[in-house]
Write an enzyme that holds these catalytic residues in place. Structure first.
Site, PDB file in Angstrom:
ATOM      1  N   PRO A 132      -7.670  58.833   4.354  1.00  0.00           N
ATOM      2  CG  PRO A 132      -7.935  58.140   6.568  1.00  0.00           C
ATOM      3  CD  PRO A 132      -8.245  57.740   5.153  1.00  0.00           C
ATOM      4  CB  CYS A 133      -2.912  60.358   2.719  1.00  0.00           C
ATOM      5  SG  CYS A 133      -3.488  61.857   1.920  1.00  0.00           S
TER       6      CYS A 133
END
Lengths: 155, 203
Positions: free
Chosen positions: B167-168
């Site tokens: 989850p950047c």
């Protein structure tokens, strides 16, 4: 990205239809599907070992040619259905085949394979020869004989 | 060209037959083929997503359809890349649940092969940021072992081969700005809204 080997999915999409045509011409509609499966499974197994920049069309046609030869050989070993015994759900084997291909399949094996590789596989003589393990001259000669015979039959 | 030659070249066969043969081949390859990378393009609220898996796990997730991704996978991993929906079922199921708000974390194993060095460290640190929480570039850089390398951390996040699952989008500027996103800021906002954390950023 240079000339790396393309993803197999692209290879399948690009050459699948031509390989299928080649096989219908060579072994008929009934056996084309099995040969198609065998051809692409063999191609999938060998694919990572291909050298980048290989002629993929000639390569896969060569595999298809070998599978077609296997099919013809195994047919000779099993008893031929007599006369017009219908196969598969009452349809004659050649149902729906283009007429000229039906005649092609009655040619002697080497003439048949040469003419199909050349005109349905659309390979240059050099590649036809390589696929069949013969010389260019022999490949040309087989195609010539095949065409002469077809011309006589269709006259 | 002789008439016979033309007839040989021009003979048509039903297109349906070819398609059926291709489908049967793909089914067989799915069952027992030596396929190194299986992919499928799945629908999502963010548009089509290309999902690619190896025997190790999810290796690539990309916004949009095939584009050049297949060539990238062939070059980086193996040319044995095939569209096999069955092998991507698990990822698709988890993505669906996530977008429906029924899933907060992903269980599919991740194959990190497409990352290396500092990038991999940054992305592994990013993978541990929980649903609904935010982190900063400096913080992930620090957890990857080098607090001062926050610009490099930004680049690493920008090259994330597995967005959403790694989850950047949960990494934002310390000052409250959203920062960047390879899939476009609209998508970052969408994901953070879905996770209920957009209010936490002062925009």
């Amino acid at each position: 990205m240079g000339v790396g080997t393309p993803p197999f999915q692209r290879f399948l999409e690009e050459h699948g239809p031509d390989v299928y045509r080649f096989l219908v011409a060579s072994v008929g509609r009934h056996d084309a599907d099995d040969c198609f499966q065998e051809t692409f499974m063999a191609a999938l197994r060998a694919y990572p070992r291909l050298r980048p920049g290989s002629n993929l069309r000639a390569w896969v046609m060569t595999i298809a040619h070998r599978k077609a030869m296997d099919t013809h050989r195994s047919r000779r070993r099993r008893p031929e259905p007599v006369g017009s015994v219908p196969d598969r759900a009452g349809r004659p084997e050649d149902d729906g085949d283009p007429g000229v291909w039906r005649r092609v399949r009655n040619l002697p094996p080497r003439q048949r394979q040469a003419v199909v590789l050349r005109f349905v596989g659309d390979l240059p003589y050099q590649e036809v020869a390589r696929a069949m393990g013969t010389t260019d001259a022999a490949a040309r000669q087989n195609v010539r004989l095949a065409l002469r015979r077809l011309r006589e039959e269709m006259a | 060209m002789s008439e016979i030659e033309r007839a040989l070249r021009g003979a048509e066969i039903p297109g349906d037959d070819v398609e059926a043969a291709v489908v049967r081949f793909l089914r067989r390859a799915e069952r027992d083929g030596p396929v190194d990378v299986a992919y499928e393009v799945v629908d999502s609220p963010l548009g089509p997503l290309l999902v690619a898996v190896t025997a190790r796990g999810l290796v690539r997730l990309s916004y949009g359809d095939e584009g050049d991704v297949l060539e990238e996978l062939a070059g980086e991993l193996s040319p044995r890349v095939l569209r096999l929906p069955g092998r991507t079922d698990e990822v698709r199921r988890e993505l669906d649940q996530y977008f429906e708000g029924r899933r907060r974390g992903f269980e599919v194993p991740v194959d990190w092969t497409l990352t290396r060095g500092f990038t991999r460290k940054v992305l592994r640190a990013t993978a541990r940021i929980p649903f609904g929480r935010l982190s900063t570039y400096r913080d992930v850089a620090s957890r990857a072992g080098s607090e001062r390398a926050y610009r490099a951390a930004g680049n690493a996040l920008g090259s994330n081969p597995i967005p959403i699952v790694v989850p950047c989008h949960r990494v934002v500027h310390a000052g409250g700005g959203l920062g960047g996103y390879t899939g476009g800021l609209g998508r970052k906002q969408f994901l953070l809204t879905l996770e209920g954390s957009l209010d936490a950023t002062r925009r």
